[in-house]
Structure formats: structure tokens, C-alpha cells
Design a protein around this motif. Structure first.
Motif, PDB file in Angstrom:
ATOM      1  N   LEU A 190     -56.970 -19.253 -27.901  1.00  0.00           N
ATOM      2  CA  LEU A 190     -57.782 -20.395 -27.473  1.00  0.00           C
ATOM      3  C   LEU A 190     -58.417 -21.079 -28.672  1.00  0.00           C
ATOM      4  O   LEU A 190     -58.844 -20.409 -29.612  1.00  0.00           O
ATOM      5  CB  LEU A 190     -58.880 -19.914 -26.517  1.00  0.00           C
ATOM      6  N   TYR A 191     -58.482 -22.416 -28.619  1.00  0.00           N
ATOM      7  CA  TYR A 191     -59.009 -23.174 -29.747  1.00  0.00           C
ATOM      8  C   TYR A 191     -60.023 -24.214 -29.270  1.00  0.00           C
ATOM      9  O   TYR A 191     -59.814 -24.873 -28.245  1.00  0.00           O
ATOM     10  CB  TYR A 191     -57.876 -23.873 -30.501  1.00  0.00           C
ATOM     11  N   GLY A 192     -61.102 -24.344 -30.047  1.00  0.00           N
ATOM     12  CA  GLY A 192     -62.076 -25.402 -29.776  1.00  0.00           C
ATOM     13  C   GLY A 192     -61.557 -26.726 -30.303  1.00  0.00           C
ATOM     14  O   GLY A 192     -60.519 -26.791 -30.963  1.00  0.00           O
ATOM     15  N   HIS A 215     -63.983 -12.175 -19.449  1.00  0.00           N
ATOM     16  CA  HIS A 215     -62.937 -12.528 -20.421  1.00  0.00           C
ATOM     17  C   HIS A 215     -63.621 -13.084 -21.671  1.00  0.00           C
ATOM     18  O   HIS A 215     -63.710 -14.292 -21.865  1.00  0.00           O
ATOM     19  CB  HIS A 215     -61.967 -13.522 -19.795  1.00  0.00           C
ATOM     20  N   HIS A 216     -64.067 -12.157 -22.497  1.00  0.00           N
ATOM     21  CA  HIS A 216     -64.890 -12.527 -23.642  1.00  0.00           C
ATOM     22  C   HIS A 216     -64.001 -12.869 -24.841  1.00  0.00           C
ATOM     23  O   HIS A 216     -63.975 -12.174 -25.853  1.00  0.00           O
ATOM     24  CB  HIS A 216     -65.830 -11.367 -23.970  1.00  0.00           C
ATOM     25  N   LEU A 217     -63.269 -13.974 -24.703  1.00  0.00           N
ATOM     26  CA  LEU A 217     -62.324 -14.388 -25.747  1.00  0.00           C
ATOM     27  C   LEU A 217     -62.915 -15.530 -26.552  1.00  0.00           C
ATOM     28  O   LEU A 217     -63.451 -16.482 -25.985  1.00  0.00           O
ATOM     29  CB  LEU A 217     -61.022 -14.865 -25.099  1.00  0.00           C
ATOM     30  N   ASP A 265     -65.818 -16.737 -21.503  1.00  0.00           N
ATOM     31  CA  ASP A 265     -66.629 -16.379 -20.336  1.00  0.00           C
ATOM     32  C   ASP A 265     -67.985 -17.083 -20.337  1.00  0.00           C
ATOM     33  O   ASP A 265     -68.581 -17.274 -19.276  1.00  0.00           O
ATOM     34  CB  ASP A 265     -66.814 -14.861 -20.247  1.00  0.00           C
ATOM     35  N   GLU A 266     -68.442 -17.475 -21.513  1.00  0.00           N
ATOM     36  CA  GLU A 266     -69.714 -18.205 -21.558  1.00  0.00           C
ATOM     37  C   GLU A 266     -69.517 -19.668 -21.170  1.00  0.00           C
ATOM     38  O   GLU A 266     -70.403 -20.290 -20.573  1.00  0.00           O
ATOM     39  CB  GLU A 266     -70.331 -18.104 -22.957  1.00  0.00           C
TER      40      GLU A 266
END
Lengths: 342, 342, 342, 342
Positions: A31-33, A55-57, A46-47
Motif C-alpha cells: 500500500l502506498y500513500g 489490518h495494521h499495514l 486500520d487507522e
């Protein structure tokens, strides 16, 4: 294979994550911002998306070179106007990208400026607009079709390709659930306003109109425009496009049905329903498009009702289907065909 | 004045009771059971309609002579096929009746048999079909228009009466909440099936089509048919009729808007919205009809969006309006024009 | 009589306008903008609230002296924290005000600061907190109760006033439609998040808790606190408060029912349903509170289910009822008791 | 492996079919009609369940011997009262059965007769009631827990097993979507009645109460009863059980949270949320149970909010989980843990 997602926090991005995490050919989903989000603290899936509790990725920083090194393909689930800011290095490297935004769908930059009210991307020629049920991508940069465009074009393709309708008679009364409007808050999608309601919006100005007309013209140059109306439904997910067109002289229901059967035989995601009408729930959670087909000889009017899950077939699912096609995987890999009762 | 209601337990009947109980010219509302319900124990309103808790009013036995003696007018909120069994003595006595059913709307008994699949009423000539916003009843027996027909005809009247549209080009994509389908249980209106869904039903077969065409033909004999599609919405109350038609040569938006303004000036329940589009919530709880008006010169297509509360303007409210007109009361008496946020 | 509304653009203010515009004792309803909105162009009701299409009424500038000269009473439908900035001159003049906000409900300024996170009003003693179904206002400045507080307190009053429950055993599981959260956009009320969902919010922190406890303590000083939980429903309007409490030793269902009947006889808006349970639709559009009453002797638990329309009984309707009481008008004037099927 | 489904046309059966058709250890899913449906024409899945358009699979006649020969396990998704008529031969053969009905959940036949108003099954001892997240089945005949019972017991297990609550203080305010009530038409689930509404039903009489109490007593014999209320939500799928209980003296939030963590560590489907509250959408389409945990020391009240998808964790998903456990497959095989945005 490893794949990356940019824009996982949006509804299409969330759906992409759900599908890719269970895809049999995908080993890892990165995953990318967004590149423009600066140097703040690392965000976690997850936040950002409470639905993905546990899912703390991390959303890793956007860096094209790193991303191309770590992945076999990248999905852009970013907004129109954002994607074109990010895609350049991938296009230059001819790296496989499935782009869910509208930035590379229109070949004509002026049309983009007119309908999107944004600056058009350059290198538009590098991208191919591909309805996944009608062929495989011809370039490594795939412009995944819009949700309304998908429902509409799959319903019109057999009619237009077989020249069964009068070119100036196409009217589409399209209805969508609210998830198509994204996470951005607005009065239109405020529950108290949207519930128990039906709201016509973007009167004669929806940005999916030009991509529909662009595609129809390729099939039949006599088509110059369509009447296309969008209505917001008090449901979360799903699109119904109700398509009306006048038949050419001598048309019969049998010839209409035949065109659909010829066009879509052996297409695993297309459900043809001659003389019947699908409802939206038939396709929720699936990558299917169900097509109800009727011809009213009293009014010489064909009515096709096309339903899709706007987040699956209308966005993430079709993106995975295009990904499957691009890498010559089984077309149905990772894509549900049985609806979820939700 | 005293008024009677037959069929108060249905949704239209409930709404009639609510409106008439607060009507400034009505002293007493009497309730009557159906003649065919035999000699069982007396039923009470609050037992039949839990929503009316505390209103312990008897449903008196149906007896035409008694009813005419006790009331100045009677409203039939009974089903098609039932009303025609009951109405005879009232017609013969030329007694004021507002009939919300479909039994006396069509002048042609064969059309009734074809679309309703029931035996037509006799004495059809005694009744007048009256859109309350377009005139006053010409007979004492008033055939109150259907909900879909009301929304559609109020949207089409200015266009057809002013010959602004091509006669064979009218397409109506009509959507309704579930209360229009009544209290009878069916899979179509089972919550688990209807919620989050959109269901096309009665494909090219809705029984309101012939009353619409009958009225349009009176305004423009060149109109022979319309394409009319009905879709069930996941909402309780409200109709949106989205009306499309091709303009006659040289048509402009200004001339379209002008036709609406001429037709509806000084009409208290009609809300004209040129260039804007109404949503359903604007009219809930009211006797209004809001009309959004647009003309797309790219496609030469007029789109009118007509919204009503199907139980008020589409049934009980229009019935009260016809009652007001019949007795030369103030047209707006007892009829709300401000929407309820519900 | 002339009345003024401040804050007509909010949902409570809209409902106030609808009720007051049809109130038999009200000749004119004047609308006022907030004092803090500066000197911009005049705003109009129909532009601010599209639902009120056609009601082109100006929102006049807020000026206390002018308002008191032009009106017999003023309704504040402004937010907590705003009202206290505006109310001073009215209090000093002992002018009749019905205040729908929370600013003057708590007698203890520290409690206000703790639960509202805002600066408390001064002159708190000038206001009387008044549940309209339990008495008439004792001062000209009326603190109209909160929506959750109304549903809860009307359900608890007979039990607590008659000392039928154990003081530390009260648990309220309260559920509300989204209109109670107002027009302010938030993820909680974004349609895509709120639809098909149930969301617990303000965990043990809802600002209506202290006004409930303040009132309960006046009825029974042994009550120090209650467990109060708020859940957001996927509906627009309506509150259900499900109230649980342990009975005192020897309690019977008959004594519970008797307490309710004694407390509420001849109260026109209270619907008592011993052994039955009301649903929310029974009260929508009305100023009623329906109370289902049960006692489970297996668990020694009383369960009372209290339902109201949060915008009517829970806000604007109760405000009008307090207005009626304050001016000794008929208590039911202008207040509907028959539900709208919407 | 081959598996059979009896009762595929119901909502639980539909969900079973969807899950088993994609289960990695299942080669073939066979469908069977009810034994009592006589010798009519063969029915097909797509005709019975329009949502499964294109899945033209026969519902084979019910014959126990044939079914045991053709399958490794059979799932009964039949109604209470029907299953006990069918299950005998399977029990006698000690054949693996997962029974989603209530017929074998209660060990006491008198309790069954009292709460179900039906004749109890014989051979009740052959079945084991098994919450799949709390252990593996001990017999080949598995009584799969009810939907409300699952949500409630998973929320109470840590509290009761660790003796943290006062045994007579448990109150459960449980809310369910309409799919839990099945396909049978009723006024309660008629869209016009259920939409925008909240309806309390089966007051102190829901048939899941005795299975909850039976299980709680096994964990803590001091528990004799619970107050359990069921409310119908205007949503299709999902349950929220809001659980209240008074803490034992000296209880702290930390000890409450600790009990949950000890009980559920390494349980793949349990999502613990200390100090937070889950919403229903977090679990839709998944086999998860999310548990919000709070302790209010002002009222000495623990509140646990437990949410599940009633058709997955509350029925078909837990059945597959029990199936996985029974055959020592990976517990998560074929069971989604990422929610569907629908």
C-alpha cells in the motif's frame, strides 16, 4: 506476484484491497500513500479505514522507482486530477498500471478539460481504455472504465455494434448508490438528505458522458451524443442503467436478443436475461453485469436494463479483470460471481 | 360536512383519514367496511391500523342508503375490482363520490379488461377523470387519477398541450416507493428483497399506462403510445417520474419554460423549477407536485422531472383537492404544502 | 400573535417553521439570521432550505430590540454555545423565549462545561427546564428539553415518581435517526457509512445525560446516575429509548401499569400501551410519545419502550407545546397527533 | 470432499451455497429438496433463487441413504420443526451433519416445546451445541448456534467464564436486520412497515433465549436468566447485541479487557476493540465477530457491543467453521475476514 495500491483508503481502493488480498496469483499487496501528502507520520490501513480493523499495514511513501522495484503491477485508485500527477514515471518505464481514475480515459485533452474542469494529462496516447468484458488491454497502462460507463456500454455494445438502433435516439436513465460519490462529505450524500430520497445531480454534465460517447463513436461513427441522466439512490452500492433506444426499421425482439447472445457468448461475467429484468441485488459483491433485454413493438423502443456493483465491476473488480487479462491469468481469478446477501 | 371513507385500512385510506380528520370544512369522518366482508364482529380503526393507536372508531357496515343519509360525500379507497361492485347505488343517486381506485378511469371497458385483468364497471360515462390541478370535476362521481399518472401527466401537460414534443418520442422512467404497492404482502416488497435494491416490475404492463395515454390523446390526438417503465425504489413514499421527449424543430429552453409558466401560473400546488431538479423529499407530506425542467440542445431532448408524494398528491391529497373543487371550497383547504422531514 | 424563529435553516428550525406557519393562533412567522453572521447579503429561506422551494422569505438581521418589538415570542433553534451569546437581552427584558438548545437546561454551570465542552451561560436561574407533558413553564425563558431526554424522562417519570425501581439499576439503550445530529456533515452521517449500519457514538459522554439525571434526582434524590447509550440508526427521523430497570421488591406488572395510567391520564400526547410495544412509525410527524410497558417477573426487570419523533416531540413540537402552555392556549393547538406515512 | 445442502432456497442456505461453492476443500456441492415436498417436477436453484441466475442446478429429492453415499457431510438449512423430521437416519448412521436449525440446540425437550411451540426432536443427546469460536464439535451431529445466541454468547463468554459480572444483572438489547426473519412474508418485514422503523418483537419470548441461558449456566451455574430484547432494524443483514451487566465489587476496566484478551487470543475471527465500539458494517460478508468493550465506573456497568453478519457468523459461516473443525481442516478455510462494502 506482488502488487501495489495507491489510494487504498477510498471505497474503490478498499474494494481492491479486499479482492487482491484473496487473489490466488497475488503473493503480497503493498500500500502506498499519495506523493503529495508530505512527510507526516506513517499512516496505517486500520487507522484510515476502521472497517479494516486489525489490518495494521503501513501506507508506504509514494516513490515510483521503489514501487516499480517492489511490484509487478500498480493500481491507481486515486482521484481524477491526482493520478496524472503520479503516473508519468510508470508510463515512461512502460510499467503495468491499472488506473481506476478518469485521467487517461479520454483521448481528447480538450474534452477532459471541459468535463473534468481540470488540467488534462500528457501522454494520453500511452493508455488504452478497456472494457474488460470486451477485450484485453493493448498497452501496459490501462485506463479502467468508469462505473456508469461500464454499465451503459455493456448494455449498448450489442445494439450499437450490430446497428440495431437509431443513432440519435439513445437515452440512458442511470441510477447509482452513494458509494460511487466517494468518501468526500457533501450535502448530497448527507444521510438525512439522501435517505428516502432520489436526487438528480450533474444535470447533463456527468464526466462519464464523454467516455461513453467516445466508445460508442468507435463502434458507430453515426452516434454523436446521448441523453444521459444520473440519479442518486438511497442505497450504498450498485448501479442500474436503464437504456432506451428506438429500433431501426423492421427490428424484432428476436434480432435484439440474438445480438446480445452473439456478443456475449462465453463471457463469464455477463448474465443475459431476455424478456426479464435484473435487480441490483443480483450482482452485489460480484464482478457480473446482468442485462435485461426487452423490445416494445408498440413504441418501437428497446429497453435494456444493465446492473452492476459499482465498486466491483464498476471499479476494482474490472481493474482486477483487466489485470488478469494483461498478465494472461485466468480471467475470473480472484473475482466473485455469486452475490452477497448484504 | 360529514364524509365517509370506505377502505380506510389501506395506505391511501389511512392518509385520507389523516387529512379529512383535520379538514376545516369536515365535521365528522365516518368509516365503513367493505360490503363483502360478511357479518363478523365489528372492526375498529386502531385494531386494523396500529399506527392509529387510540383512535377506537368502528368500521360501520357498508350500506349505500345509510351512508348517503349520513354523509355529504363518500371516498372510495378500495382496490380496483372492488369499487365497481360498490359504487352502483351512489352513481344512480348522483351522490358525490371521490373514487381513488382505477375502476372508472378508463372510458373504454375493453382497455380496462386488458390492463386490469378484471371485469369492467358499467356506467363508465357517469364518472369524470379529473387531474385536480388542471380543472374541477364535471360530474358528481370523480375518478381520481392514479399516482404514476398524476406525476406523469402534470409533467407532460404543458409540453403536449402546446405541441412542443414529437408525438412518438415520449419515454417515462418512473420510480415509486413501496407504499404505492399497498399492504398486500409480496416478495417484491419483502424488506430483505426490496431494501438496497431497485426492481423493474410490470414490464410494459403497468395499469396506469392506458389512463395516461387516454389523457394525452385528448390533448394531442397524434399521440398513440408512450414508453413507460416502472421501478420500485427502496423508500416508503414518493414518486419521481423522469420524462424524456424529443423537441419539435426549433425548440428552445425558453419556450419550454414558458409553456410551463403559462399552464401553471396561480396553481398553488405546482412548484416550477426551470433549470433545476426537484428531489423527492421536497414534496413528502404535501399535496405539491414539483417539476424540474430542462432542455438539452445537444440531444434535442426535453427532460422533465416530476415528483409527488404518492399517497397525498398521488391519492388522498388529490382526492381532497377534487372534493374541495366539487364543493367549491378553497382549493387548498386541509392540504399541506410544507414538507415533513421524515 | 407574531413569533420569531432564530436558526430556521437547521432541521429543528425547519420543523418549527412548518408547525408555526400552520398554527391557528399565529398570524406571522418572522425569521432571523444569527447575530454573528456579519453584514453579508440578505439570505432567503428557499435558498437556504431547498425543501422550502417557493417560500422566498428573508432572514432578517438579528437585533434583540427589533425582534422583541415585532414579536410576542421568539424561538431559538440555534446550537448550544450560540444561544447563550444571543439570549441575554431577552432574559433581561423577561421576554418570552422558547430555547431549543442545551444552553439553559443544566442548572450547574460546571456540569455544562464538562458535558458540552463550552463556556456556560450566565443567568441560568432565569430559565426553567420544562417537559411540556409534565407541566407548564414557570418562567418566560423556557429551556426546551433535548430529544433523547424527552423520550427517556417520559418513559421513566411514572416509575421514578412512584419509587418503583431500584435507583442504581436504570439502563437506557437509546437509538436515534440521523436528523438529531443536525445538518453538519460528518463521517458518522455520511450515507455510505450510515446506511445499513448501526453506530454507537459518544460512549458514556452524550450531553443529554446530565439533564436526564438532573431531572431524575428532582423526582428521586436516591438516583445518582444512569447507564445511557446512544446508537445511530439508518433512518432519518425518530427515537426509540429502550429503558430497563430492576423493580423494587414485590413489584407487579399491574402496579407498573397503574403508575403510568395515574401519571398520564388526560394527557393528549401520551399513548400508553401496556403489554404492547410501539414502533417508531407510530409517532412520525406527530407530537406524541408512545410508551410500551412490560414487566418480566423472571428477571424482575421493567422494560419501557418510548418512541418519539425527535424533530417534533423531541424539539419543535414540544417547543410549540411549551409555547401554548406559556400563553395559555389550547395545549394541542397546531400540533399533529396522527402520524404521517412517509 | 462432497457436501450436501438441504434448504438452499432460504437465506442461510443461499449463503451456505455461496461459501461452499468457493471452499478450497469442497469439490462438489449437492442440493436437496425437502422430503415433504412430494413428487412434483424437479426444481432448479436459479428458478427458486433469482439471485443465482445462471446456476441451473437441480434440487435432488431428499433421500438419506443416497445423500450419505454421495456426500462427506450434509448441512441442514431447514426450519425448526422440519429438521427433526429429516435428521434421524443421519444420526443413526453417525453421519456428519451441520444443523443450522434450532431443533437440536436445547438439551431439554420441554424447554424446546415451550419456546418453539413445536414437538421436540428425539435423540437430542446425539447432538453437540458448538460455538465454533470456543471449541470444536464433540459429536458428528453439530447443532450450530442461533444468530442472536452467537453474538450474545461471544460477548458474554469472557465475563461469565471469569466471574466478572453479577449473575442476575445481565441485560441484552439485541438488534437484527430482516434477513434473520427469513423469506416468509409477514407484516413485520413488509417494506412499507419495516423501513424507517424500529420494531420490538417476540417480547420476552424469543426462542434463542433458552439456548443462551443453557450455555451461560454451563459457564456459571449461578446464572438463572437474562433479560433479552429483540428489535428489528431497517437493514438487511447484521446483528448488534448491546450487552449490559453490573460488575462484581472492585472490578476495573483493565480486568475486563484482560478477560477478553485471555479468552480470545489467537482466535482468527474475533476482533477485540477495548474502549472502542464496532459498527455493523465492519463485519458484513465476513465470519468475524467484533467486540467493543467498555466499563463505566460511574454506574459500575460493563457494556459490550457484539456485531456479526447474521447470515455468515450467525448461520452459514459458523456452520462452515464447525465443518472445518469437524474435519480438522484449517479453521479459516473458505471463510472471508475482510468486509464487503455493500
Amino acid at each position: 506476484m506482488n502488487v501495489g495500491i495507491v489510494g487504498v483508503t477510498g471505497y474503490s481502493g478498499q474494494t481492491l484491497f479486499r479482492l487482491l488480498a484473496a487473489h490466488p496469483a497475488v503473493d503480497q499487496v503493498n500500500l502506498y500513500g499519495h506523493v503529495d501528502e508530505g512527510n507526516g507520520p506513517v499512516r496505517y490501513l486500520d487507522e484510515e479505514v476502521p472497517m479494516f480493523f486489525g489490518h495494521h499495514l503501513p501506507l508506504e511513501p509514494f516513490d515510483a522507482a521503489t514501487m516499480m522495484a517492489a511490484n509487478d503491477a500498480v493500481f491507481f485508485a486515486t482521484s481524477a486530477g491526482v493520478t496524472s500527477q503520479l503516473a508519468g514515471p510508470f508510463i515512461e518505464a512502460d510499467f503495468p498500471v491499472i488506473d481506476l481514475s478518469g485521467d487517461y480515459r479520454l483521448q481528447d485533452p480538450e474534452a477532459y478539460a471541459q468535463w473534468y474542469h481540470k488540467t488534462p494529462a500528457s501522454q494520453l496516447n500511452a493508455a488504452s481504455y478497456q472494457l474488460a468484458d470486451l477485450g484485453a488491454p493493448q498497452t501496459h497502462y490501462v485506463a479502467n472504465p468508469g462505473c456508469y460507463a461500464t454499465a451503459t456500454l455493456l448494455g449498448l455494445a450489442p445494439l450499437v455494434q450490430h446497428n440495431l438502433v437509431q443513432p440519435d435516439s439513445i437515452i440512458v436513465d442511470a441510477k447509482s448508490g452513494t458509494s460511487g460519490a466517494g468518501k468526500k462529505l457533501s450535502p448530497l450524500t448527507h444521510f438525512t438528505e439522501a435517505n428516502d430520497n432520489l436526487q438528480v445531480y450533474k444535470l447533463n454534465a456527468h464526466q462519464h458522458i464523454p467516455e461513453i460517447v467516445q466508445q460508442l463513436k468507435q463502434w458507430d461513427p453515426a452516434i454523436e451524443s446521448i441523453q444521459f441522466n444520473t440519479t442518486l439512490l438511497p442505497i450504498t452500492t450498485g448501479i442500474m442503467a436503464t437504456i432506451y433506444a428506438k429500433g431501426v426499421p423492421g427490428l424484432t425482439e428476436a434480432s435484439v436478443v440474438d445480438a446480445f447472445q452473439v456478443t456475449y457468448q462465453d463471457h463469464p461475467f455477463i448474465q443475459l436475461m431476455p424478456g426479464q429484468m435484473p435487480d441490483i441485488k443480483m450482482v452485489i459483491g460480484t464482478n457480473n453485469c446482468a442485462l435485461g433485454i426487452s423490445f416494445n413493438d408498440v413504441t418501437n423502443t428497446i429497453m435494456v436494463v444493465s446492473v452492476i456493483d459499482n465498486l466491483v465491476k464498476g471499479a476494482a473488480g474490472q481493474a482486477v479483470q483487466n489485470f488478469n487479462d494483461l498478465f494472461q491469468l485466468t480471467e475470473t481469478a480472484g473475482l466473485p460471481t455469486l452475490p452477497v446477501l448484504a
